[in-house]
Write a protein that holds these residues in place. Sequence first.
Motif, PDB file in Angstrom:
ATOM      1  N   SER A   1       2.576  -6.924 -15.298  1.00 22.47           N
ATOM      2  CA  SER A   1       2.722  -8.217 -14.624  1.00 22.47           C
ATOM      3  C   SER A   1       2.882  -7.899 -13.136  1.00 22.47           C
ATOM      4  O   SER A   1       3.665  -7.014 -12.773  1.00 22.47           O
ATOM      5  N   VAL A   2       2.111  -8.577 -12.299  1.00 22.09           N
ATOM      6  CA  VAL A   2       2.130  -8.267 -10.867  1.00 22.09           C
ATOM      7  C   VAL A   2       3.552  -8.403 -10.319  1.00 22.09           C
ATOM      8  O   VAL A   2       4.037  -7.528  -9.590  1.00 22.09           O
ATOM      9  N   ASP A   3       4.249  -9.470 -10.677  1.00 22.95           N
ATOM     10  CA  ASP A   3       5.598  -9.686 -10.139  1.00 22.95           C
ATOM     11  C   ASP A   3       6.543  -8.546 -10.525  1.00 22.95           C
ATOM     12  O   ASP A   3       7.295  -8.033  -9.697  1.00 22.95           O
TER      13      ASP A   3
ATOM     14  N   ASP B 262       8.319  -5.808  -8.057  1.00 24.50           N
ATOM     15  CA  ASP B 262       9.768  -5.699  -8.097  1.00 24.50           C
ATOM     16  C   ASP B 262      10.214  -4.243  -8.354  1.00 24.50           C
ATOM     17  O   ASP B 262      11.180  -3.760  -7.774  1.00 24.50           O
ATOM     18  N   ALA B 263       9.480  -3.555  -9.235  1.00 28.98           N
ATOM     19  CA  ALA B 263       9.907  -2.207  -9.650  1.00 28.98           C
ATOM     20  C   ALA B 263       9.423  -1.103  -8.718  1.00 28.98           C
ATOM     21  O   ALA B 263      10.021  -0.027  -8.670  1.00 28.98           O
ATOM     22  N   LEU B 264       8.347  -1.355  -7.998  1.00 25.94           N
ATOM     23  CA  LEU B 264       7.730  -0.296  -7.183  1.00 25.94           C
ATOM     24  C   LEU B 264       8.715   0.459  -6.275  1.00 25.94           C
ATOM     25  O   LEU B 264       8.641   1.691  -6.190  1.00 25.94           O
ATOM     26  N   PRO B 265       9.644  -0.225  -5.615  1.00 25.35           N
ATOM     27  CA  PRO B 265      10.541   0.517  -4.724  1.00 25.35           C
ATOM     28  C   PRO B 265      11.360   1.595  -5.425  1.00 25.35           C
ATOM     29  O   PRO B 265      11.834   2.529  -4.788  1.00 25.35           O
ATOM     30  N   ARG B 266      11.503   1.508  -6.752  1.00 24.63           N
ATOM     31  CA  ARG B 266      12.303   2.503  -7.483  1.00 24.63           C
ATOM     32  C   ARG B 266      11.425   3.599  -8.101  1.00 24.63           C
ATOM     33  O   ARG B 266      11.928   4.507  -8.756  1.00 24.63           O
ATOM     34  N   ALA B 267      10.096   3.505  -7.917  1.00 21.73           N
ATOM     35  CA  ALA B 267       9.181   4.472  -8.540  1.00 21.73           C
ATOM     36  C   ALA B 267       8.680   5.489  -7.518  1.00 21.73           C
ATOM     37  O   ALA B 267       8.780   5.275  -6.309  1.00 21.73           O
TER      38      ALA B 267
ATOM     39  N   PHE C 130      -5.352  -3.156 -13.060  1.00 20.56           N
ATOM     40  CA  PHE C 130      -4.005  -3.156 -12.455  1.00 20.56           C
ATOM     41  C   PHE C 130      -4.139  -3.154 -10.929  1.00 20.56           C
ATOM     42  O   PHE C 130      -3.450  -3.895 -10.219  1.00 20.56           O
ATOM     43  N   TYR C 131      -5.014  -2.282 -10.448  1.00 19.66           N
ATOM     44  CA  TYR C 131      -5.111  -2.099  -8.997  1.00 19.66           C
ATOM     45  C   TYR C 131      -5.765  -3.301  -8.320  1.00 19.66           C
ATOM     46  O   TYR C 131      -5.329  -3.725  -7.245  1.00 19.66           O
TER      47      TYR C 131
ATOM     48  N   ASP D  88      -2.580  -9.378  -4.157  1.00 18.49           N
ATOM     49  CA  ASP D  88      -1.281  -9.960  -3.796  1.00 18.49           C
ATOM     50  C   ASP D  88      -0.855  -9.390  -2.450  1.00 18.49           C
ATOM     51  O   ASP D  88      -0.764  -8.165  -2.295  1.00 18.49           O
ATOM     52  N   ASN D  89      -0.576 -10.259  -1.467  1.00 18.64           N
ATOM     53  CA  ASN D  89      -0.328  -9.710  -0.130  1.00 18.64           C
ATOM     54  C   ASN D  89       1.055  -9.055   0.028  1.00 18.64           C
ATOM     55  O   ASN D  89       1.330  -8.435   1.038  1.00 18.64           O
ATOM     56  N   ARG D  90       1.883  -9.122  -1.035  1.00 16.48           N
ATOM     57  CA  ARG D  90       3.141  -8.354  -0.993  1.00 16.48           C
ATOM     58  C   ARG D  90       2.868  -6.869  -1.214  1.00 16.48           C
ATOM     59  O   ARG D  90       3.689  -6.015  -0.902  1.00 16.48           O
TER      60      ARG D  90
END
Length: 503
Positions: free
Chosen positions: A232-234, A238-243, A252-253, A259-261
């Motif tokens: 899920s994009v959201d 949300d999780a990316l900063p911890r990976a 996926f890509y 998404d501009n975030r």
Amino acid sequence: MANPLYDGLFGQHVGRDTVFLHLPDERTLTYAAFLDMAAQYAAALTDMGLAPGDRVAVQIAKSPHALVIYAACAQAGLVFLPLNTAYTADEVAYFLENSGARVVLVDSGKRDAILPIADRCRAQLETLDADGTGSFATKAAGFPPHYDTVPRSEDDLAALLYTSGTTGRSKGAMLSQKNLLSNARALQSEWRFTAQDVLLHALPIFHTHGLFVATNITLLAGGQMIFLPKFSVDQMIDALPRATTMMGVPTFYTRLLADNRFDAALTRHMRLFISGSAPLLAETHVQFERQTGHRILERYGMTETNMITSNPYDGERRAGTVGFPLPDVEVKITDSTTGATLPRGAIGEIEVRGPNVFQGYWQMPDKTAEELRPDGFFITGDLGQIDADGYLSIVGRNKDLIISGGYNIYPKEIELLLDAEAGILESAVIGVPHPDFGESVVGVLVAAPGQTPDLDAIRSSIGTSLARFKQPQKLVVLPELPRNTMGKVQKKALREQFADVFA
Ligand code: MCA
Ligand code: AMP
């Protein structure tokens, strides 16, 4: 005697209190808790009368418990047989019959549909839900968290993964302990996975990509995974900063890029993005670098071979290519008709040999002989070309296969169902470009003389026996199918005719 796979992946090489999985709601699972549960599951399976080499079919939602079953099978010397959760009861029936699985584990919601099939196939059915409850969990809870690992050799079977076939019948790819372990070791080293890595995991775990590539490498490295139930994009953002790393199929890509975030700031700390299972468009590669500053590392593999090639970790990750053969893996390009090796630069069949290559198809010696040469080279059915610098590109397929969102779909399986529908003379199923899934399924129908097919009825009829992702997103009726002088249906002409239907 040892058990190379269990010892290699799950042996006590990591601190027991190290976190293995980060779960939604900030819950975590340590290596110790995971391994203790695996020992209980292994004991429960053994108590059910299973002996080394027996198959355990598993069709349960993605959860830590699904991975625990995998570990338990390795520890007890059983053959892990994961099934896509989207498969219908009809599809599951085939896998149970063909594999002779002695146990089938399902979500409790599927119990009533699968129980009669399990009974017919003399498989014991137990339930295991994503929250860790179910009849199997209750059984396992009665055992202590210790289990004497069953000795196995590296040529013993570890997993049976079904891949669809051009005849419409799925084939069970027999993967040995060596196949899995050698590939995981090669990838861990090539991609520099360490105990410091936290892999963002949103792939399903019933296929090679999410199960062996992602999970085995993390286990070998003693790393951690942020384990999302699905993509899920959201949740990803949300999780990316911890990976530190992420693996995905091209969909996926492309979804993240839309998404501009998803930008350079969000991904600055990331060490590595890896793509595979389907072609990554060169333009996606370029856009990814523009938007994030990272170059995606694309690799190539198959169920039968695990991973074959990878772009380099250091050095140029070349867009539109899948890189170089992994250590100990040989790749050659051959003439599809004669099998002769072609010179550098020529387009031909990709063949592969190495410790990664499977042992053959379960109880299908003829199919095995068609694709696995006596000298150990496996004929992939992919067409490729090796450039002057040694980079492999996949330029097409010599097999009638559609890859939609990373899932393989074999047209024959769908054509057989469509042909059997009322009012249908014949059909051809093709894959055409799709902006989200890469390719998507179109069913081209020819009506029987004097008949007008009821497309809605056909859709609902095939829907009972075919997983949703395989069902044609579009059905069209033509007066006849284009054929060549030999009478063979010209799918290329159909693909051109319907190229824009999802544009
Ligand atoms: C879901 N749907 C699909 C697909 N996925 N339709 C076509 N192709 C798909 N791949 C349908 C559902 O049935 C549903 O239909 C609707 O789309 C939305 O469902 P949902 O579950 O919400 O879909 P999603 O979450 O958006 O899933 C898309 C996805 C997922 C994230 C791309 O398919 C995925 O995780 N794919 C990864 C596959 C993978 O791991 N492949 C590796 C194979 P409706 O709305 O009509 O009910 S291993 C391999 O290939 C080799 C070894 C290798 O090299 O890795
Ligand atoms: P599977 O049968 O699910 O193992 O899918 C294997 C097939 O996926 C291969 O034979 C290729 O056709 C395709 N595949 C895997 N990785 C890539 C990639 N990076 N680029 C293009 N196709 C790929």
